[in-house]
Design a protein around this motif. Structure first.
Motif, PDB file in Angstrom:
ATOM      1  N   LEU A 140       0.774  -1.245  -0.009  1.00 43.31           N
ATOM      2  CA  LEU A 140       0.224   0.030   0.070  1.00 43.31           C
ATOM      3  C   LEU A 140       0.750   1.148   0.044  1.00 43.31           C
ATOM      4  O   LEU A 140       0.367   2.330  -0.924  1.00 43.31           O
ATOM      5  CB  LEU A 140      -0.950   0.042   1.184  1.00 43.31           C
ATOM      6  N   SER A 141       1.887   1.289   0.809  1.00 43.43           N
ATOM      7  CA  SER A 141       2.693   2.428   0.693  1.00 43.43           C
ATOM      8  C   SER A 141       3.967   2.653  -0.239  1.00 43.43           C
ATOM      9  O   SER A 141       4.313   3.573  -0.690  1.00 43.43           O
ATOM     10  CB  SER A 141       3.606   2.421   2.263  1.00 43.43           C
ATOM     11  N   ASP A 142       3.995   1.465  -1.069  1.00 43.61           N
ATOM     12  CA  ASP A 142       5.043   1.472  -2.090  1.00 43.61           C
ATOM     13  C   ASP A 142       6.460   1.871  -1.425  1.00 43.61           C
ATOM     14  O   ASP A 142       7.173   2.549  -2.543  1.00 43.61           O
ATOM     15  CB  ASP A 142       4.752   2.343  -3.297  1.00 43.61           C
ATOM     16  N   ASP A 143       6.732   1.736  -0.199  1.00 46.45           N
ATOM     17  CA  ASP A 143       7.845   2.223   0.247  1.00 46.45           C
ATOM     18  C   ASP A 143       9.215   1.301  -0.124  1.00 46.45           C
ATOM     19  O   ASP A 143       9.174   0.257  -0.045  1.00 46.45           O
ATOM     20  CB  ASP A 143       8.069   2.076   1.815  1.00 46.45           C
ATOM     21  N   MET A 225       0.566   6.844   5.673  1.00 45.04           N
ATOM     22  CA  MET A 225      -0.340   6.917   6.889  1.00 45.04           C
ATOM     23  C   MET A 225      -1.085   8.280   6.855  1.00 45.04           C
ATOM     24  O   MET A 225      -2.295   8.615   7.369  1.00 45.04           O
ATOM     25  CB  MET A 225       0.459   6.998   8.112  1.00 45.04           C
ATOM     26  N   ALA A 226      -0.315   9.415   6.528  1.00 48.27           N
ATOM     27  CA  ALA A 226      -0.849  10.690   6.604  1.00 48.27           C
ATOM     28  C   ALA A 226      -1.997  10.786   5.302  1.00 48.27           C
ATOM     29  O   ALA A 226      -3.206  11.457   5.716  1.00 48.27           O
ATOM     30  CB  ALA A 226       0.358  11.905   6.030  1.00 48.27           C
ATOM     31  N   ASP A 227      -1.765  10.256   4.263  1.00 46.21           N
ATOM     32  CA  ASP A 227      -2.856   9.927   3.440  1.00 46.21           C
ATOM     33  C   ASP A 227      -4.011   9.480   3.607  1.00 46.21           C
ATOM     34  O   ASP A 227      -5.292   9.949   3.398  1.00 46.21           O
ATOM     35  CB  ASP A 227      -2.296   9.485   2.171  1.00 46.21           C
ATOM     36  N   THR A 228      -3.820   8.471   4.164  1.00 47.96           N
ATOM     37  CA  THR A 228      -4.805   7.607   4.722  1.00 47.96           C
ATOM     38  C   THR A 228      -5.670   8.382   5.849  1.00 47.96           C
ATOM     39  O   THR A 228      -7.211   8.212   5.518  1.00 47.96           O
ATOM     40  CB  THR A 228      -4.578   6.299   5.541  1.00 47.96           C
ATOM     41  N   ARG A 229      -5.140   9.046   6.972  1.00 47.27           N
ATOM     42  CA  ARG A 229      -5.875   9.871   7.600  1.00 47.27           C
ATOM     43  C   ARG A 229      -6.703  10.822   6.919  1.00 47.27           C
ATOM     44  O   ARG A 229      -7.840  10.982   7.404  1.00 47.27           O
ATOM     45  CB  ARG A 229      -4.755  10.555   8.677  1.00 47.27           C
ATOM     46  N   ALA A 233     -10.725  11.110   6.758  1.00 50.19           N
ATOM     47  CA  ALA A 233     -11.494  12.307   7.293  1.00 50.19           C
ATOM     48  C   ALA A 233     -12.329  13.140   6.149  1.00 50.19           C
ATOM     49  O   ALA A 233     -13.473  13.246   6.436  1.00 50.19           O
ATOM     50  CB  ALA A 233     -10.439  13.433   7.743  1.00 50.19           C
ATOM     51  N   ASP A 234     -11.942  12.873   4.875  1.00 52.06           N
ATOM     52  CA  ASP A 234     -12.603  13.398   3.663  1.00 52.06           C
ATOM     53  C   ASP A 234     -13.783  12.761   3.544  1.00 52.06           C
ATOM     54  O   ASP A 234     -14.907  13.004   3.281  1.00 52.06           O
ATOM     55  CB  ASP A 234     -11.796  13.387   2.391  1.00 52.06           C
ATOM     56  N   ASN A 235     -13.647  11.276   3.653  1.00 51.31           N
ATOM     57  CA  ASN A 235     -14.722  10.343   2.953  1.00 51.31           C
ATOM     58  C   ASN A 235     -15.267   9.784   4.019  1.00 51.31           C
ATOM     59  O   ASN A 235     -16.696   9.262   3.743  1.00 51.31           O
ATOM     60  CB  ASN A 235     -14.092   9.051   2.150  1.00 51.31           C
ATOM     61  N   GLY A 236     -14.999   9.465   5.163  1.00 54.24           N
ATOM     62  CA  GLY A 236     -15.608   8.936   6.385  1.00 54.24           C
ATOM     63  C   GLY A 236     -15.624   7.452   6.508  1.00 54.24           C
ATOM     64  O   GLY A 236     -16.164   6.648   7.224  1.00 54.24           O
ATOM     65  N   TYR A 237     -14.556   7.099   5.422  1.00 55.19           N
ATOM     66  CA  TYR A 237     -14.335   5.475   5.503  1.00 55.19           C
ATOM     67  C   TYR A 237     -12.973   5.303   4.962  1.00 55.19           C
ATOM     68  O   TYR A 237     -12.361   6.083   4.235  1.00 55.19           O
ATOM     69  CB  TYR A 237     -15.465   4.861   4.704  1.00 55.19           C
ATOM     70  N   VAL A 238     -12.703   4.023   4.868  1.00 55.79           N
ATOM     71  CA  VAL A 238     -11.251   3.744   4.392  1.00 55.79           C
ATOM     72  C   VAL A 238     -11.684   2.363   3.476  1.00 55.79           C
ATOM     73  O   VAL A 238     -12.769   1.782   3.801  1.00 55.79           O
ATOM     74  CB  VAL A 238     -10.028   3.472   5.314  1.00 55.79           C
ATOM     75  N   GLU A 239     -10.859   1.888   2.527  1.00 59.71           N
ATOM     76  CA  GLU A 239     -11.297   0.723   1.807  1.00 59.71           C
ATOM     77  C   GLU A 239      -9.954  -0.283   1.832  1.00 59.71           C
ATOM     78  O   GLU A 239      -8.541   0.037   1.980  1.00 59.71           O
ATOM     79  CB  GLU A 239     -11.334   0.975   0.437  1.00 59.71           C
ATOM     80  N   THR A 240     -10.357  -1.541   1.687  1.00 57.42           N
ATOM     81  CA  THR A 240      -9.224  -2.496   1.560  1.00 57.42           C
ATOM     82  C   THR A 240      -8.828  -2.566   0.097  1.00 57.42           C
ATOM     83  O   THR A 240      -9.208  -1.907  -0.681  1.00 57.42           O
ATOM     84  CB  THR A 240      -9.543  -4.192   1.703  1.00 57.42           C
ATOM     85  N   ALA A 266      -8.356   3.734  10.939  1.00 57.70           N
ATOM     86  CA  ALA A 266      -8.258   4.016   9.574  1.00 57.70           C
ATOM     87  C   ALA A 266      -6.817   3.196   9.124  1.00 57.70           C
ATOM     88  O   ALA A 266      -6.947   3.069   7.775  1.00 57.70           O
ATOM     89  CB  ALA A 266      -8.326   5.387   9.492  1.00 57.70           C
ATOM     90  N   ILE A 267      -5.877   3.452   9.750  1.00 52.32           N
ATOM     91  CA  ILE A 267      -4.612   2.912   9.273  1.00 52.32           C
ATOM     92  C   ILE A 267      -4.656   1.424   9.377  1.00 52.32           C
ATOM     93  O   ILE A 267      -4.137   0.655   8.374  1.00 52.32           O
ATOM     94  CB  ILE A 267      -3.481   3.696  10.151  1.00 52.32           C
TER      95      ILE A 267
END
Length: 351
Positions: A140-143, A225-229, A233-240, A266-267
């Motif tokens: 997910l992070s492509d680090d 992590m910053a993007d996910t937070r 906050a924008d959408n009210g949800y996260v996705e797999t 969320a993380i």
């Protein structure tokens, strides 16, 4: 109340924490701290641990044996856990503690059945994904640092320790590795410096330095992590990865604790939820294959990242090869999925 009286009045142990109602606390975390200096709190914790095992397992499991099959059958639920994991009940086989020796003894009670007349012996095989949530974090992070370590097949906690503290892999001590492991897993769960400090027994400032160093070495993880937070906050949800949603109504809560809990969820949810999706895909692949083959084997249990099988002794190696291939190809991530397999006469041995 009685325990409080014995600890704080009779033994005169100093009170380090109170309950909201003002009584001296006897919570697990408090007892753990007191146990460093006093004998009784440790005895109480040991007793509580054993009593829980007795009440939950050794007393209950024999009552749950099905008269017709002679087995214990759990029930799985698909819509209980918010992240999409299966949950298990009557008995819950997913929360048998494995960290304590007594907990592991309970796993020894789950045996491969004795051979029927004219049949060979059977074995229990446990196949589990190695560090799947960290691999999903890398995906997910492509680090680059994280994906490289997995690509090269390095011990990820040792590699992290080497990166964070600027050592070679050979120079990393067991203690360094232990600390790096706590950071790796802590970050998956959105742990704060405060949580890490508590877990490693360090001052909070030092734990924060560890986390800052980690993010310096793995900037992709920090950005993810910053993007996910922000997304939560924008959408009210996260996705797999597969689009399963976890809604987070508390993400804008005025209550700081609730908001932080929602941010941690969320993380974690995209990682835990993706892992849940992947093992379900693997179960379908393995099941479909088992239906078409003449292997004398059954898939008997799923415990989050692990699938447990019962198989004829002379087919164990072939089964492991076939199951590993299907589990490892259940998803195409940017890093390889690795499955470890164990074999034994009971579940603990196989694990």
């Amino acid at each position: 109340k009685q325990l409080g009286e014995v600890l704080y009045e009779k033994l005169e142990i100093p009170v380090i924490k109170k309950t909201p109602k003002g009584a001296p606390s006897t919570a697990e975390a408090v007892l753990q701290e007191l146990a460093l200096e006093y004998d009784l709190p440790q005895v109480i914790m040991d007793y509580r641990g054993v009593a829980k095992l007795k009440n939950t397992y050794t007393d209950k499991l024999p009552e749950l044996i099905n008269q017709r099959t002679g087995r214990v059958h759990t029930s799985y639920h698909q819509a209980v856990a918010a992240t999409g994991r299966l949950s298990s009940s009557d008995p819950n086989l997913q929360n048998i503690p494995v960290r304590s020796e007594e907990g592991r003894k309970i796993r020894q009670a789950f045996l491969a059945p004795p051979p029927a007349e004219g049949e060979g012996r059977r074995k229990i095989v446990a196949c589990d994904y190695s560090q799947i949530e960290l691999r999903i974090m890398a995906h997910l992070s492509d680090d680059k640092g994280l994906t490289d370590a997995f690509e090269k097949g390095l011990d990820i906690h040792r590699a992290t320790a080497a990166e964070v503290w600027g050592k070679t892999l050979e120079e990393v001590s067991d203690n360094d590795r232990r600390n790096a492991k706590a950071i790796n897993f802590g970050l998956i769960y959105g742990m704060s410096a405060f949580g890490l400090a508590k877990q490693l027994g360090l001052p909070r400032k030092e734990a924060q330095e560890y986390i800052d160093l980690y993010f310096e070495r793995y900037p992709g993880v920090k950005k993810y992590m910053a993007d996910t937070r922000a997304l939560a906050a924008d959408n009210g949800y996260v996705e797999t990865v597969y689009g399963r949603r976890l809604y987070l109504p508390e993400i804008h809560s005025k209550n700081g604790q609730r908001r932080q809990a929602a941010e941690r969820a969320a993380i974690n949810a995209p990682m835990q939820g993706t892992a849940a999706d992947i093992i379900k895909k693997a179960m379908i692949k393995v099941h479909d294959w088992l239906e078409t083959t003449d292997f004398d084997a059954k898939m008997i249990m799923q415990v989050h990242d692990e699938l447990v099988f019962e198989v004829a002794e002379d087919q164990v190696e072939d089964l492991v090869k076939e199951v590993k291939a299907r589990m490892e190809s259940a998803a195409a991530l940017k890093v390889p999925l690795i499955v470890d397999a164990g074999i034994g006469d009971n579940w603990e041995e196989a694990h």
